[in-house]
Write a protein that holds these residues in place. Structure first.
Motif, short mmCIF file in Angstrom:
data_model
loop_
_atom_site.label_atom_id
_atom_site.label_comp_id
_atom_site.label_asym_id
_atom_site.label_seq_id
_atom_site.Cartn_x
_atom_site.Cartn_y
_atom_site.Cartn_z
N GLU A 114 52.93 20.93 35.21
CA GLU A 114 52.55 21.97 34.25
C GLU A 114 51.82 21.38 33.03
OE1 GLU A 114 55.61 21.57 35.51
OE2 GLU A 114 55.53 23.22 36.95
N ASP A 115 52.03 20.08 32.77
CA ASP A 115 51.41 19.44 31.60
C ASP A 115 49.94 19.12 31.82
OD1 ASP A 115 53.79 19.44 30.10
OD2 ASP A 115 54.46 17.57 31.05
N GLY A 116 49.49 19.13 33.06
CA GLY A 116 48.12 18.73 33.36
C GLY A 116 48.10 17.46 34.18
N ARG A 117 46.94 16.87 34.33
CA ARG A 117 46.78 15.72 35.22
C ARG A 117 46.42 14.45 34.47
NH1 ARG A 117 48.69 16.39 40.21
NH2 ARG A 117 47.22 14.78 40.91
N SER A 118 46.66 14.42 33.17
CA SER A 118 46.29 13.22 32.42
C SER A 118 47.25 13.02 31.25
CB SER A 118 44.85 13.32 31.90
OG SER A 118 44.72 14.38 30.97
N VAL A 119 47.18 11.83 30.66
CA VAL A 119 47.98 11.51 29.49
C VAL A 119 47.03 11.01 28.40
CG1 VAL A 119 48.43 9.13 30.28
CG2 VAL A 119 49.97 10.21 28.62
N ASP A 120 47.29 11.39 27.17
CA ASP A 120 46.50 10.94 26.02
C ASP A 120 47.27 9.84 25.30
OD1 ASP A 120 44.43 12.82 26.43
OD2 ASP A 120 45.64 14.37 25.46
N LEU A 121 46.62 8.71 25.09
CA LEU A 121 47.25 7.55 24.48
C LEU A 121 46.59 7.23 23.14
CD1 LEU A 121 47.08 5.49 27.74
CD2 LEU A 121 49.22 6.27 26.75
N THR A 122 47.40 6.81 22.17
CA THR A 122 46.89 6.38 20.87
C THR A 122 47.39 4.97 20.60
OG1 THR A 122 46.92 8.64 20.01
CG2 THR A 122 46.82 6.85 18.39
N MET A 123 46.47 4.05 20.31
CA MET A 123 46.79 2.65 20.06
C MET A 123 46.54 2.29 18.61
SD MET A 123 46.38 3.23 23.32
CE MET A 123 44.60 3.45 23.49
N SER A 124 47.47 1.52 18.03
CA SER A 124 47.32 1.12 16.64
C SER A 124 48.11 -0.14 16.38
CB SER A 124 47.78 2.23 15.69
OG SER A 124 49.17 2.48 15.87
N PHE A 125 47.93 -0.69 15.18
CA PHE A 125 48.72 -1.80 14.67
C PHE A 125 49.17 -1.36 13.29
CE2 PHE A 125 48.97 -6.23 12.78
CZ PHE A 125 50.11 -6.58 13.47
N SER A 126 50.48 -1.29 13.06
CA SER A 126 50.90 -0.58 11.86
C SER A 126 52.34 -0.88 11.47
CB SER A 126 50.75 0.93 12.10
OG SER A 126 51.52 1.29 13.24
N HIS A 127 52.72 -0.30 10.32
CA HIS A 127 54.10 -0.21 9.89
C HIS A 127 54.53 1.22 10.20
CE1 HIS A 127 53.28 -3.95 7.83
NE2 HIS A 127 52.39 -3.39 7.05
N PRO A 128 55.21 1.45 11.31
CA PRO A 128 55.40 2.82 11.80
C PRO A 128 56.29 3.71 10.95
CG PRO A 128 56.58 1.24 13.19
CD PRO A 128 55.71 0.44 12.26
N PHE A 129 57.28 3.16 10.28
CA PHE A 129 58.15 4.01 9.47
C PHE A 129 57.41 4.55 8.25
CE2 PHE A 129 61.41 5.16 6.45
CZ PHE A 129 62.38 5.78 7.23
N GLU A 130 56.59 3.70 7.63
CA GLU A 130 55.85 4.10 6.44
C GLU A 130 54.53 4.77 6.76
OE1 GLU A 130 56.84 1.10 7.22
OE2 GLU A 130 58.12 0.26 5.66
N LEU A 131 54.17 4.83 8.05
CA LEU A 131 52.85 5.33 8.48
C LEU A 131 51.73 4.59 7.77
CD1 LEU A 131 53.23 9.21 8.88
CD2 LEU A 131 53.62 7.39 10.54
N ASP A 132 51.87 3.29 7.70
CA ASP A 132 50.90 2.42 7.04
C ASP A 132 50.13 1.67 8.11
OD1 ASP A 132 49.48 0.81 5.33
OD2 ASP A 132 51.14 -0.55 4.92
N GLY A 133 48.87 2.08 8.34
CA GLY A 133 48.06 1.47 9.37
C GLY A 133 47.40 0.19 8.92
N MET A 134 47.07 -0.64 9.90
CA MET A 134 46.31 -1.87 9.67
C MET A 134 45.17 -1.93 10.67
SD MET A 134 49.39 -4.60 9.02
CE MET A 134 50.28 -4.03 10.47
N MET A 135 44.24 -2.81 10.42
CA MET A 135 43.08 -2.94 11.28
C MET A 135 43.48 -3.46 12.66
SD MET A 135 39.78 -2.78 11.61
CE MET A 135 38.45 -3.43 12.62
#
Length: 258
Positions: free
Chosen positions: A36-57
């Motif tokens: 029911e969800d469809g035939r694909s998955v969407d992925l997001t890649m990052s390097f970060s401090h996940p609790f603070e939502l502080d992203g890095m390059m």
């Protein structure tokens, strides 16, 4: 068996300051894809401090792949530039043609962290199951370092225990230190003290660690060890230590029972 230990200077630095933990991240829109969800998955890649939502390059990774039924496919060319937590990241839509477990893995290029006087390389994994088939949930990829799940890494309720074994060069790492952090997507979670942002547990003599999260959502587990090699830091002209992280992201579902 090789021993991978944190260097004295690196350990002293970490002990002296409650520095924000770094995490390689691969976050799918859903870890359990149904028809029911469809035939694909969407992925997001990052390097970060996940609790603070502080992203890095996050530079374009050295490798990005998916493994399914023992076959590994290179996905590096399919990554799309994206802004994640206000910094450089990537996205990918991947078609799921068959049932079973898909293991997505990322090897980033070395990241120089002046605050730690070291390079960081986080070998990161996420498991996605398709169409009700959980075959392959304990797949081991043979990465330089990785967390091999001993608990199925999806379909977990909040408060369930998650266990994994830390490996380096295919061998368990006794008493490895594992940092655990919540992906605070809406910044609704708060802590009474900064020391509680990153939880820390140690693996046992066989490299096995155990953790039960206090809430639903995405939780990252990062086993950190110092590599048996160094990398030249061009700014100083000196060889610097390399922090190798074995990272796995696991989703815990909100309990809907009484």
């Amino acid at each position: 068996m090789k021993q991978y230990l944190v260097t004295a200077s690196f350990a002293a630095l970490m002990a002296a300051t409650p520095a924000l933990a770094h995490y390689g991240m691969i976050i799918p829109n859903d870890p359990m894809i149904s028809q029911e969800d469809g035939r694909s998955v969407d992925l997001t890649m990052s390097f970060s401090h996940p609790f603070e939502l502080d992203g890095m390059m996050l530079d374009k990774p050295a490798a990005f792949s998916v493994t399914h039924e023992g076959n590994t496919t290179d996905l590096l060319g399919g990554l799309q530039d994206a802004t994640v937590m206000e910094d450089q990241g990537y996205t990918l839509e991947y078609r799921l043609d068959r049932p079973g477990t898909y293991v997505f893995a990322m090897e980033p290029k070395p990241y120089w962290e002046p605050a730690e006087d070291a390079f960081i390389i986080h070998y990161t994994k996420t498991y996605v199951t398709a169409y009700g088939d959980d075959e392959g949930w304990d797949t081991e990829l043979g990465l330089k370092t990785e967390v091999v799940p001993l608990t199925k890494p999806f379909g977990l309720w909040e408060h369930n225990v998650f266990q994994g074994i830390i490996k380096m060069d295919g061998e368990p790492v006794p008493y490895a230190e594992v940092e655990v952090e919540y992906y605070n997507e809406d910044l609704s979670a708060t802590v009474p003290d900064e020391l509680m942002i990153t939880q820390t547990v140690k693996a046992d003599a066989d490299g096995v660690f155990t953790y039960a999260p206090p809430s639903s959502g995405w939780w990252g587990f990062a086993a950190l060890n110092t590599a048996d090699y160094t990398i030249l830091e061009e700014g100083s002209g000196e060889e610097k230590a390399v922090e190798l992280g074995a990272v796995i992201w696991v989703h815990f579902e909100e309990w809907t029972g009484n």
